[in-house]
Design an enzyme around this catalytic site. Sequence first.
Site, PDB file in Angstrom:
ATOM      1  CB  THR A   1      -0.060   0.194  -5.256  1.00 34.53           C
ATOM      2  OG1 THR A   1      -1.407  -0.074  -4.869  1.00 34.53           O
ATOM      3  CG2 THR A   1       0.882  -0.001  -4.075  1.00 34.53           C
ATOM      4  N   GLY A   2      -2.053   2.157  -6.964  1.00 38.60           N
ATOM      5  CA  GLY A   2      -2.873   2.368  -8.153  1.00 38.60           C
ATOM      6  C   GLY A   2      -2.326   3.498  -9.016  1.00 38.60           C
TER       7      GLY A   2
ATOM      8  CD  GLU B   1      -7.116   1.072  -2.413  1.00 34.68           C
ATOM      9  OE1 GLU B   1      -6.412   0.193  -1.867  1.00 34.68           O
ATOM     10  OE2 GLU B   1      -7.096   2.255  -2.071  1.00 34.68           O
TER      11      GLU B   1
ATOM     12  CG  HIS C   1      -2.749  -1.994  -9.316  1.00 31.69           C
ATOM     13  ND1 HIS C   1      -3.630  -1.128  -8.720  1.00 31.69           N
ATOM     14  CD2 HIS C   1      -1.806  -2.285  -8.383  1.00 31.69           C
ATOM     15  CE1 HIS C   1      -3.236  -0.885  -7.483  1.00 31.69           C
ATOM     16  NE2 HIS C   1      -2.138  -1.578  -7.256  1.00 31.69           N
TER      17      HIS C   1
ATOM     18  CB  CYS D   1      -0.921   0.021   1.220  1.00 34.32           C
ATOM     19  SG  CYS D   1      -1.920   1.531   1.313  1.00 34.32           S
TER      20      CYS D   1
ATOM     21  CG  ASN E   1      -1.059  -3.875  -4.711  1.00 29.59           C
ATOM     22  OD1 ASN E   1      -0.352  -3.394  -5.577  1.00 29.59           O
ATOM     23  ND2 ASN E   1      -1.733  -3.130  -3.872  1.00 29.59           N
TER      24      ASN E   1
ATOM     25  CB  CYS F   1      -5.262   3.488  -4.768  1.00 25.91           C
ATOM     26  SG  CYS F   1      -4.405   1.893  -4.867  1.00 25.91           S
TER      27      CYS F   1
END
Length: 276
Positions: A221-222, A210, A161, A75, A159, A219
């Site tokens: 990482t987004g 998410e 996406h 995150c 993570n 977000c």
Amino acid sequence: MLLRFTKMHGLGNDFMVVDLVTQHCKLNEDLIRSLADRHRGIGFDQLLVVEPPSQPNNDFKYRIYNADGGEVEQCGNGARCFARFVLDKKLTTKSHIKVETLSGDIELIVETDGNITVDMGIPKLTPSSIPFNAPQQQAFYKVKVAEGDVELGTASMGNPHAVIKVDSINKAPVERLGAELESHTDFPQRVNVGFMEVLNHQEINLRVFERGVGETQACGTGACAAVVVGRIQGLLDEQVTVNLPGGSLTIQWQGEGHSVKMTGPACRVFEGQIRL
């Protein structure tokens, strides 16, 4: 027992942060879900836990739990809050902080203006590493959903996406399509879904649905994944301002084989303690 915690946010992506270096607490999914409850608990998007490192070259272990109780790999907004927290609590005096995460080691850098830069590591792009059901790596993929095919790009920032280019984030079907893709069979570990509106080569607007949470204010990482996908698709330059509902981040990525750098603020909201 009484558990001390700090409520923090990074661009409105909010966290309960707990020091388990100097405290002891056994966490489980039921407890995390009750703490995450915005009506009967503390309320947060993620629970961030500070633990001692397992490797001597790192300063801390950084664990992240979604509001549904599940542990996740990474995150970015949380990482910035993690750095601010360990400094404020005097758990370290370093300006370069090395931490272990479920997806690998990352470095947090405290800038002179108070912002935090996070070296998010090298993005993974092959379908098997995301994981995503596709025969080979491509800039664009088509995934079948209820209303037809949707075109998207994919990347893992620790993570998974999926990123969809849209004409307007205000008209994007974030809740409907985000929820459908999050649990799509082509993403065996589920996926975070970003909706990206390209303003020019240096600036985008972004909304993210998410995994395990729903749409959030921001977000990290987004934002990184959107710039990676946008760069691969030839839409963006090396440094990009990413405007999220909660505020803006600066993302830098030179290209494949290089790590992604994310810079932005981290804010403390209040200190508290809760009896468990």
